[in-house]
Design an enzyme around this catalytic site. Sequence first.
Site, PDB file in Angstrom:
ATOM      1  N   TYR A   1      43.546  57.835  63.692  1.00 41.76           N
ATOM      2  CA  TYR A   1      42.427  58.723  63.373  1.00 41.76           C
ATOM      3  C   TYR A   1      41.092  57.982  63.367  1.00 41.76           C
ATOM      4  O   TYR A   1      40.032  58.606  63.427  1.00 41.76           O
ATOM      5  CB  TYR A   1      42.672  59.380  62.012  1.00 41.76           C
ATOM      6  CG  TYR A   1      41.829  60.607  61.757  1.00 41.76           C
ATOM      7  CD1 TYR A   1      42.299  61.878  62.091  1.00 41.76           C
ATOM      8  CD2 TYR A   1      40.572  60.513  61.181  1.00 41.76           C
ATOM      9  CE1 TYR A   1      41.546  63.009  61.854  1.00 41.76           C
ATOM     10  CE2 TYR A   1      39.804  61.636  60.945  1.00 41.76           C
ATOM     11  CZ  TYR A   1      40.290  62.883  61.279  1.00 41.76           C
ATOM     12  OH  TYR A   1      39.537  63.998  61.053  1.00 41.76           O
TER      13      TYR A   1
ATOM     14  N   LYS B   1      56.640  57.383  60.089  1.00 39.79           N
ATOM     15  CA  LYS B   1      57.455  57.499  61.288  1.00 39.79           C
ATOM     16  C   LYS B   1      57.961  56.098  61.660  1.00 39.79           C
ATOM     17  O   LYS B   1      57.957  55.676  62.819  1.00 39.79           O
ATOM     18  CB  LYS B   1      56.637  58.116  62.427  1.00 39.79           C
ATOM     19  CG  LYS B   1      57.458  58.559  63.642  1.00 39.79           C
ATOM     20  CD  LYS B   1      58.416  59.684  63.353  1.00 39.79           C
ATOM     21  CE  LYS B   1      59.142  60.130  64.617  1.00 39.79           C
ATOM     22  NZ  LYS B   1      60.170  61.173  64.331  1.00 39.79           N
TER      23      LYS B   1
ATOM     24  N   ASP C   1      58.167  64.236  60.483  1.00 42.63           N
ATOM     25  CA  ASP C   1      58.580  65.524  61.033  1.00 42.63           C
ATOM     26  C   ASP C   1      59.534  66.243  60.092  1.00 42.63           C
ATOM     27  O   ASP C   1      59.419  67.457  59.875  1.00 42.63           O
ATOM     28  CB  ASP C   1      59.185  65.364  62.427  1.00 42.63           C
ATOM     29  CG  ASP C   1      60.174  64.215  62.524  1.00 42.63           C
ATOM     30  OD1 ASP C   1      60.050  63.251  61.758  1.00 42.63           O
ATOM     31  OD2 ASP C   1      61.075  64.279  63.377  1.00 42.63           O
TER      32      ASP C   1
ATOM     33  N   ASP D   1      45.890  63.806  57.842  1.00 46.52           N
ATOM     34  CA  ASP D   1      45.017  64.860  58.350  1.00 46.52           C
ATOM     35  C   ASP D   1      45.830  66.110  58.684  1.00 46.52           C
ATOM     36  O   ASP D   1      45.436  67.236  58.351  1.00 46.52           O
ATOM     37  CB  ASP D   1      44.282  64.347  59.587  1.00 46.52           C
ATOM     38  CG  ASP D   1      43.382  65.399  60.205  1.00 46.52           C
ATOM     39  OD1 ASP D   1      42.470  65.879  59.515  1.00 46.52           O
ATOM     40  OD2 ASP D   1      43.600  65.749  61.375  1.00 46.52           O
TER      41      ASP D   1
ATOM     42  N   ASP E   1      46.345  69.841  56.071  1.00 50.56           N
ATOM     43  CA  ASP E   1      46.032  71.195  56.535  1.00 50.56           C
ATOM     44  C   ASP E   1      47.266  72.088  56.487  1.00 50.56           C
ATOM     45  O   ASP E   1      47.176  73.279  56.160  1.00 50.56           O
ATOM     46  CB  ASP E   1      45.467  71.159  57.954  1.00 50.56           C
ATOM     47  CG  ASP E   1      43.990  70.780  57.980  1.00 50.56           C
ATOM     48  OD1 ASP E   1      43.493  70.295  56.942  1.00 50.56           O
ATOM     49  OD2 ASP E   1      43.351  70.956  59.023  1.00 50.56           O
TER      50      ASP E   1
END
Length: 332
Positions: A124, A171, A204, A228, A232
Amino acid sequence: MTHTITLIPGDGIGPEVTDAVVRILAATGVAIEWERHDAGIVAFERTGQPLPVDLVESIRRNTVALKGPVMTPIAQGFTSVNVGLRKSLDLYANLRPVWNLPGVPARFQNVDLVIVRENTEDLYAGLEHEVVPGVVESLKIITERASTRIAHFAFRHAQRHGRKRVTAIHKANIMKLGDGLFLESVRRVAREYAGITYDERIVDAACMQIVMTPEKFDVLLLPNLYGDIVSDLCAGLVGGLGVVGAANLGSEIGVFEAVHGSAPDIAGKQIANPTALLLSAVMMLRHIDEGGAADRIMHALGRTLTDGSVRTRDLGGTASTSEFADAVARAL
């Protein structure tokens, strides 16, 4: 005591929701002197800089800022003002509480999460370049220093606010070095906080579990890009980005901002919901030791939403931005 605070109205709907929140804050009686500065497209058109130096210096001087939404051009134009502020002021922690507001329709009830996102590195950060035409390389930088620092922030927040669990999201099964270093750093920190349960989830799988049983999560700790996205996603559990606040925090500086976009398609129409920025302002009040005023705003906001006679369009009503702000101010 008078608090001097930097005010960044932003662009699009930013000036409308910012004005609404400033009027609600004035109704609390807290003495605030605002230093107003432009950022984003408004500043770029005026000065050629989306993040003017005098704005950054104002925040450094005052140590607190309230910021409306600022547009980030997609795939072209100037770089993100949000990322620039976080880098220049070392606002290493993004804090986003997510909970149900009374009277707000949502897919889930009894959601009470806190998202702690590392704010300065990872993909990011936008470190990328074109290797040859048609080939772009984006750099995912993970450091032990930043990972350790954000882990301490998450566990300290859990301690101070009576939270019981911190879950690291990663991850590392695929990115064994980068996300592996993040996990190793968090694990070392977790051992220093015996009273807080610590566990880990692959990103995930965590997203699937969050949208199935969000009540099982407490404090989520994530690197920048996952943070991020997941923050959301969690906002969607309780009604969307219009009803969630956020803070970007460093060791001495706090910038409190709306997490939604600048919505230029509805700018100037006075139909935007100011609740997200208001919730960020509530976090700001607690940060500057004005917790009494913060509690009063939350009570007034809850009364207004529960009554339901004054609601903005996104919540099923017809009230304008100003009318909603006036209703909350009256409830105060």
